[in-house]
Structure formats: C-alpha cells, structure tokens
Design an enzyme around this catalytic site. Sequence first.
Site, mmCIF file in Angstrom:
data_model
loop_
_atom_site.group_PDB
_atom_site.id
_atom_site.type_symbol
_atom_site.label_atom_id
_atom_site.label_comp_id
_atom_site.label_asym_id
_atom_site.label_seq_id
_atom_site.Cartn_x
_atom_site.Cartn_y
_atom_site.Cartn_z
ATOM 1 N N GLY A 46 -3.843 0.702 4.164
ATOM 2 C CA GLY A 46 -3.334 0.718 2.780
ATOM 3 C C GLY A 46 -4.433 0.408 1.850
ATOM 4 C CD GLN A 51 -7.201 -3.195 -1.746
ATOM 5 O OE1 GLN A 51 -6.435 -2.429 -1.729
ATOM 6 N NE2 GLN A 51 -7.861 -3.831 -0.773
ATOM 7 C CB CYS A 93 -7.448 -7.750 2.746
ATOM 8 S SG CYS A 93 -7.547 -6.919 1.210
ATOM 9 C CG LEU A 94 -9.585 -1.727 3.504
ATOM 10 C CD1 LEU A 94 -9.129 -0.502 3.054
ATOM 11 C CD2 LEU A 94 -10.536 -1.583 4.744
ATOM 12 C CG HIS A 135 -1.790 -6.447 2.381
ATOM 13 N ND1 HIS A 135 -2.355 -7.355 3.167
ATOM 14 C CD2 HIS A 135 -2.613 -5.780 1.755
ATOM 15 C CE1 HIS A 135 -3.476 -7.593 2.661
ATOM 16 N NE2 HIS A 135 -3.803 -6.535 1.777
ATOM 17 C CD GLU A 136 -2.144 -2.153 0.375
ATOM 18 O OE1 GLU A 136 -3.064 -2.374 -0.585
ATOM 19 O OE2 GLU A 136 -2.805 -2.222 1.611
ATOM 20 C CG HIS A 139 -4.015 -5.781 -3.068
ATOM 21 N ND1 HIS A 139 -5.039 -6.602 -3.043
ATOM 22 C CD2 HIS A 139 -3.910 -5.403 -1.640
ATOM 23 C CE1 HIS A 139 -5.639 -6.520 -1.869
ATOM 24 N NE2 HIS A 139 -4.888 -5.949 -0.963
HETATM 25 NI NI NI Z 1 -5.617 -5.713 1.064
#
Ligand code: NI
Length: 177
Positions: A46, A51, A93-94, A135-136, A139
Amino acid sequence: MAVLKMCTYGDPILRKRAEDVSELNDDVLKYIIDLEETLSKQNGIGLAAPQVGIPKRIFLVDLRPSKEDKKIALINPEIIYRSSDIIEREEGCLSVPEVWGSVIRPESIKMKGMLPNGRIVTIRADGLYARALQHEYDHLEGVLFIDYLSTGELDKNKELLDTIIEKNRKKLDRIQI
Ligand code: NI
C-alpha cells in the site's frame, strides 16, 4: 508516469492531515498512476499520496505481493464501520523502513470512497485487506503505525527510528540557498 521519492519518518508531510480531493481531474489520475508506478518498485502492499509528497486524500492498496487478489485506489476514503473484534498483527511501512511492530486494529471495516472512474463505492474488508486499508487511511490523517506501538517495541526500534530522522535532517541541511 514517474517513480516518486519516498518521504520517510521525520518528514513533516507524514504528520499533516491530507487535503480532500475536490475534483476528479487529470492531476488526480496522474497521482494515482504515479502511486502505482512507485509502489510497483517497492516491496509493499500500500501507498498513500502523502508518502510521496502529495498532500491529498488518495491511496493505493495492492495485495498481490501477498498473493491476495485485491487492488484498489481510493479517493477521499472514509471508514464508516469498524468491527468491535480486534486483531493484533505485525506491520511495517515504506516510510519507516526496517521498523516492524505489532498493531491492534479492528478485524473488519467498511470503507466508502471514490474510485478513479468517479464511482462512489462502499467496500467491506477483513483480514489483511482491512488492515492495509486502515494503515493507508491513517497516513491521510497524519498517523503512522509506530504511533500504536508499545513503549517496549518503540525502545527496541529506537536506534532505527533515530537513524531515519537523522537522515532526513541531513537532507534538509543540504538544501541551502
Ligand atoms: Ni505506511
């Protein structure tokens, strides 16, 4: 199309509430293509627009790397139902590379949002799909999964987190004119 640069922990954009998308225009569609392109180069399931430096309420979830056939891009998503059943599972998380920790979340949710074709949909999700959507969504609210970690888990990851912040600080220091 473009592969965009990932913003990491310590970057202020990750802590801001993203803006509503007021109009489904070419810019928005381009953002979604860029999100797809960027996520395809990462080992993630995701990616939310903030991000990659776009402060808009758009995200992409693509579970195909986890062998589940779910992929969705949502604009202006809202969580309209959260189950009282909760479940704990490890997340990463990225934007917080190499950090992992257990997060408790509702097991299933209903989410409403706009698809890239303009259609408004309500989806019911559980399991990994529900987790990725939540989670997204976080963000877009300026929330990171590490906000849910126990003090013990945060301590365990403190060095990594400090390193990511330090990298961001150095990057900012270099941009001087
Ligand atoms: Ni994330």
